[in-house]
Design an enzyme around this catalytic site. Structure first.
Site, short mmCIF file in Angstrom:
data_model
loop_
_atom_site.label_atom_id
_atom_site.label_comp_id
_atom_site.label_asym_id
_atom_site.label_seq_id
_atom_site.Cartn_x
_atom_site.Cartn_y
_atom_site.Cartn_z
N PHE A 373 2.41 14.06 0.31
CA PHE A 373 2.68 14.46 -1.08
C PHE A 373 3.44 13.43 -1.90
O PHE A 373 4.28 13.77 -2.74
CB PHE A 373 3.42 15.80 -1.09
CG PHE A 373 2.88 16.79 -0.10
CD1 PHE A 373 1.55 17.17 -0.14
CD2 PHE A 373 3.68 17.30 0.91
CE1 PHE A 373 1.03 18.06 0.80
CE2 PHE A 373 3.17 18.18 1.85
CZ PHE A 373 1.84 18.56 1.79
N CYS A 374 3.18 12.15 -1.67
CA CYS A 374 3.83 11.08 -2.43
C CYS A 374 5.35 11.19 -2.37
O CYS A 374 6.06 10.79 -3.30
CB CYS A 374 3.36 11.06 -3.88
SG CYS A 374 1.62 10.67 -4.07
#
Length: 426
Positions: A373-374
């Site tokens: 998720f970055c």
């Protein structure tokens, strides 16, 4: 026992597009698609689509034409700026600058920092609020991920003690991994007590909760239209004017200039604009700005408390359902009862996250996200923590389910059914 949700129908302006999309499953049956990936990109709000469609016949240049269409578009663009500023509680002297997204907005702010600025943040931030500060004209300090909100406040107080010169604190409003809401009021108080400014990544907070700059004292705020039900390629940076007006333009080009003169030696003397135009060179994203403003108007007229209550009930139902399944671990930074928006990340022991999301899609028509998720440092740390709680390894990545205006109790139950199928026999 699962939480019960009573959902009142949303006004037409709050209806999301795509809530009736048919998808074909692996067994050949057709079902209605369930979008539980709002945290990555929210669907388009009907109000945003309507505003764009109404303006499209008039679409023309902004700030550059004398014709009726150009004048109308210029007015729409500047009205959008005012509407968004009002929705976010901007102060009279704040700038509202249109960008591409939150990442772009935070990179703009990093470029605008005074020379020698110390930037203090946390290792658990989204990469958009973790990586730009390394290129800032100063020093970036990353604090360890706290275990509680109080630890975050105390850690910031200690980190700011003794610092001199300009200081900027950067923090997420709500985590894109866990949905947990950070203690913005307390962090802002600490920052200001030490003479520092604070910037908030509100990409995940603004779609779910009111965020008011003047009331909160937050100095800068960044958000993305595509997470705020306005997927037309625009974002916003809102905040104090002095650093932004003193900085070099984010992009050099038309619109950022008040006047350009050619010198005899072939160089150019440039008089740059102040205000938002200084950082908005080139033809602006008119439709993106208008779309965000339309969503701000629709949400501003809605009962936000009721929307929050509906979302909270859905999240409780989802978390309680996942907690009842063997071998399923939820990712969280703070204690289990901490306030959060509509995001829940989890992993299933023995089943790779990519397989979980693929089976939810192909067998149940559900769209979720898998990965880190970055926010890789945070997700890896939380996966390790969840593995300890579950007593089994949860793998190298997780699944994220996120809800929003179009989500229902049935959507949550379909997800729980799909995950339960993967845990049978445990």
């Amino acid at each position: 026992m699962l939480a019960t949700v009573t959902l009142a129908p949303h006004p037409q302006a709050l209806r999301v597009l795509g809530d009736d999309l048919p998808v074909t499953l692996t067994d050949g049956t057709v079902t209605q698609h369930v979008n539980l990936d709002y945290a990555a990109t929210a669907p388009c709000l009907a109000a945003a689509a309507d505003a764009v469609n109404q303006l499209l016949p008039w679409y023309a240049s902004v700030h550059r034409g004398a014709g009726a269409a150009s004048q109308r578009c210029t007015l729409a663009y500047e009205r959008a700026r005012q509407t968004i500023g009002d929705f976010l509680g901007a102060r009279p002297d704040d700038h509202v600058i249109f960008t591409r997204n939150t990442t772009d907005a935070l990179n703009l702010l990093a470029r605008a920092l005074p020379t020698g600025t110390t930037v203090v943040g946390w290792a658990g931030e989204h990469h958009a609020n973790l990586l730009p500060w390394g290129t800032a004209r100063g020093t970036a300090r990353s604090l360890p991920v706290p275990r509680t909100a109080g630890e975050a406040v105390d850690g910031l107080d200690a980190a700011l003690t003794g610092l001199s010169g300009p200081v900027l604190v950067t923090v997420t409003g709500a985590s894109n991994v866990t949905g947990e809401v950070w203690p913005l009021a307390e962090l802002t108080d600490v920052a200001h007590r030490h003479g520092a400014r604070i910037a908030v990544d509100a990409a995940q907070l603004a779609p779910h909760r009111p965020v008011l700059l003047a009331e909160s004292g937050v100095d800068y705020l960044a958000l993305s239209g595509h997470k705020l039900y306005a997927p037309f390629g625009a974002g916003v940076l809102v905040g104090r004017a002095d650093w932004l007006d003193a900085a070099d333009p984010y992009l050099a080009g038309g619109g950022a200039t008040a006047f350009v003169a050619a010198d005899a030696d072939g160089s150019f003397a440039v008089d740059w604009n102040t205000g938002p135009a200084r950082h908005e060179a080139g033809t602006p994203n008119l439709l993106g700005a208008v779309a965000i403003a339309a969503v701000c108007e629709a949400l501003g007229e809605a009962d936000r408390d009721a929307l929050t209550a509906h979302e909270d009930a859905l999240v409780r139902r989802l978390r309680e359902g996942l907690d009842a399944l063997p071998g399923v671990g939820e990712l969280r930074t703070f204690p289990a009862g901490h306030d959060r928006v509509g995001i829940v990340s989890f992993a299933v022991a023995g089943v790779p996250a990519a397989d979980v999301s693929a089976q939810l899609a192909t067998r149940h028509g559900i769209g979720v996200r898998d990965g880190l998720f970055c926010a890789h440092p945070l997700s890896q740390r939380l996966l390790a923590d969840a593995s300890v709680r579950v007593g089994a390894g949860l793998g190298a990545s997780a699944v994220r389910a996120s809800v929003g205006l179009g989500s229902t109790e049935d959507h949550v139950d379909r997800l729980l059914l799909g995950v339960a199928e993967l845990t049978r026999g445990r």
